[in-house]
Design an enzyme around this catalytic site. Structure first.
Site, PDB file in Angstrom:
ATOM      1  N   ASP A   7      12.350  -6.967   8.131  1.00  9.36           N
ATOM      2  CA  ASP A   7      11.597  -7.246   8.170  1.00  9.36           C
ATOM      3  C   ASP A   7      10.316  -7.956   8.294  1.00  9.36           C
ATOM      4  O   ASP A   7      10.773  -9.104   8.426  1.00  9.36           O
ATOM      5  CB  ASP A   7      11.942  -7.557   6.509  1.00  9.36           C
ATOM      6  CG  ASP A   7      11.143  -6.644   5.712  1.00  9.36           C
ATOM      7  OD1 ASP A   7      10.476  -6.118   5.326  1.00  9.36           O
ATOM      8  OD2 ASP A   7      11.276  -7.719   4.576  1.00  9.36           O
ATOM      9  N   ASP A   9       7.049  -9.042   5.149  1.00 13.35           N
ATOM     10  CA  ASP A   9       6.898  -9.934   4.321  1.00 13.35           C
ATOM     11  C   ASP A   9       7.620 -10.114   3.689  1.00 13.35           C
ATOM     12  O   ASP A   9       9.149  -9.899   3.364  1.00 13.35           O
ATOM     13  CB  ASP A   9       6.146  -8.962   2.993  1.00 13.35           C
ATOM     14  CG  ASP A   9       4.843  -8.509   3.544  1.00 13.35           C
ATOM     15  OD1 ASP A   9       4.672  -9.433   4.044  1.00 13.35           O
ATOM     16  OD2 ASP A   9       4.414  -7.410   3.456  1.00 13.35           O
TER      17      ASP A   9
END
Ligand SMILES: [Mg+2]
Length: 179
Positions: A7, A9
Site C-alpha cells: 500500500d 498511504d
C-alpha cells in the site's frame, strides 16, 4: 518468489503527517493525536466540523505530490523487489487528482519500480491474488487470501487479529531474517 502487494498511504508515504501539518497551518490546531484515531479512513474524524476540511485536503491538487517517504521504505522495498514480485496497490481512484501525483512520486522515490508494478483501484483490496499484502487498513488485510501484514498506524493500534509490522525494518526482518 512471492507476490507482495504494498500500500502507499501510511505505508510508503506519510500522508497523515501532511494532513496534520496542513491543518496546523490553516487552523492552528495540532491534529497529531486526534487524527487517525478512528478505525477506517484516514479522514474519517469524529470531531465536529473537522471531517469536511480534512477530506477536502485529499482532493486538492498536489496533496500527494510531495509526501515524505516513511523511514527505510526505499531501501527495503528495493530489496524486496530484487527477490520477490512487488506490486504497489493504492485505492487512489476515489481521489482522481492523486493518480498522476502518485505515479510521479513513485518514479521519484522508487525509480527501480516500473509502472507495470502499480495497481490503482477504487475499492477494498480483497480481490487481489497474491501471497502477502502490507497495508494499514484493516479492511484491506481482512479477507485477503494470502498473508496480511498490518502496517502500524495510529488508527489501527488496537487491532489484534492480524500479524503486525511496526515499520520497514520489521518488514525487512519478516522477509529476510531467515536468510
Ligand atoms: Mg494506506
Amino acid at each position: 518468489m512471492a507476490r507482495i502487494y504494498i500500500d502507499m498511504d501510511e505505508v510508503m508515504a506519510d500522508s497523515s503527517g501532511k494532513l496534520a501539518s496542513m491543518y496546523q497551518q490553516e487552523f492552528g490546531i495540532d491534529l497529531t493525536d486526534a487524527l487517525l484515531k478512528t478505525e477506517g479512513k484516514v479522514y474519517d474524524l469524529a470531531l465536529s466540523g473537522l471531517r469536511t476540511y480534512v477530506r477536502d485536503y485529499l482532493h486538492r491538487p498536489d496533496f500527494f505530490a510531495d509526501l515524505a517517504v516513511l523511514p527505510d521504505a526505499q531501501r527495503v522495498v528495493e530489496r524486496l523487489n530484487e527477490h520477490h514480485e512487488v506490486l504497489i496497490c493504492s485505492a487512489a481512484v476515489e481521489f482522481p487528482l492523486s493518480m498522476v501525483d502518485k505515479l510521479n512520486w513513485l518514479k521519484q522515490y522508487f525509480p527501480f519500480l516500473s509502472y507495470k508494478q502499480v495497481v490503482f483501484c477504487g475499492r477494498k483490496k480483497n480481490f487481489l491474488i497474491g501471497d502477502f499484502i502490507i497495508d494499514d487498513h484493516i479492511d484491506n488485510v481482512d479477507g485477503f487470501q494470502g498473508t496480511g501484514l498490518l502496517f502500524t498506524a495510529s488508527h489501527n493500534r488496537s487491532e489484534t487479529r492480524f500479524e503486525r509490522v511496526n515499520n520497514w525494518l520489521e518488514v525487512e526482518q519478516y522477509f529476510f531474517a531467515k536468510e
